[in-house]
Design a protein around this motif. Structure first.
Motif, mmCIF file in Angstrom:
data_model
loop_
_atom_site.group_PDB
_atom_site.id
_atom_site.type_symbol
_atom_site.label_atom_id
_atom_site.label_comp_id
_atom_site.label_asym_id
_atom_site.label_seq_id
_atom_site.Cartn_x
_atom_site.Cartn_y
_atom_site.Cartn_z
ATOM 1 N N TYR A 12 36.851 37.288 42.192
ATOM 2 C CA TYR A 12 37.911 36.712 43.018
ATOM 3 C C TYR A 12 38.784 37.825 43.569
ATOM 4 O O TYR A 12 39.210 38.734 42.845
ATOM 5 N N ASP A 13 39.072 37.786 44.857
ATOM 6 C CA ASP A 13 39.944 38.748 45.514
ATOM 7 C C ASP A 13 41.291 38.085 45.764
ATOM 8 O O ASP A 13 41.379 37.121 46.523
ATOM 9 N N ASP A 14 42.338 38.616 45.127
ATOM 10 C CA ASP A 14 43.675 38.034 45.255
ATOM 11 C C ASP A 14 44.223 38.141 46.672
ATOM 12 O O ASP A 14 44.937 37.251 47.128
ATOM 13 N N GLU A 15 43.919 39.228 47.362
ATOM 14 C CA GLU A 15 44.443 39.406 48.711
ATOM 15 C C GLU A 15 43.850 38.409 49.694
ATOM 16 O O GLU A 15 44.559 37.832 50.508
ATOM 17 N N ASP A 16 42.531 38.225 49.641
ATOM 18 C CA ASP A 16 41.866 37.286 50.549
ATOM 19 C C ASP A 16 41.872 35.859 50.010
ATOM 20 O O ASP A 16 41.534 34.924 50.741
ATOM 21 N N GLU A 17 42.207 35.712 48.731
ATOM 22 C CA GLU A 17 42.186 34.417 48.049
ATOM 23 C C GLU A 17 40.827 33.743 48.202
ATOM 24 O O GLU A 17 40.724 32.559 48.537
ATOM 25 N N TYR A 19 36.346 34.240 46.812
ATOM 26 C CA TYR A 19 35.358 34.894 45.970
ATOM 27 C C TYR A 19 34.365 35.656 46.832
ATOM 28 O O TYR A 19 34.105 35.288 47.973
ATOM 29 N N TYR A 20 33.828 36.741 46.299
ATOM 30 C CA TYR A 20 32.790 37.489 46.989
ATOM 31 C C TYR A 20 31.877 38.153 45.966
ATOM 32 O O TYR A 20 32.222 38.316 44.806
ATOM 33 N N ASP A 22 30.234 41.299 44.368
ATOM 34 C CA ASP A 22 30.716 42.658 44.180
ATOM 35 C C ASP A 22 29.585 43.690 44.080
ATOM 36 O O ASP A 22 29.809 44.813 43.641
#
Length: 57
Positions: A12-17, A19-20, A22
């Protein structure tokens, strides 16, 4: 739900809110991955942190 939801590489990426995946693939690896017909992701790694503990029991 897909298998990605349970993969350790799905973060989970907090900035983009959002998931991606890795996985760090170079250009050739990315081309092979996108152009192939995989039934399952070859980079899948179970995200179950209790897997080792259950194995020791």
């Amino acid at each position: 739900m897909s298998a990605c939801d349970f993969c350790a590489n799905y973060v989970y990426d907090d900035e983009d809110e959002d998931y991606y995946c890795d996985i760090d693939l170079d250009e050739d690896e990315m081309y092979r991955f996108l152009s192939s017909n995989y039934k399952e992701c070859p980079y899948y790694r179970p995200g179950d942190e209790y897997l080792v503990v259950r194995h020791q029991m």
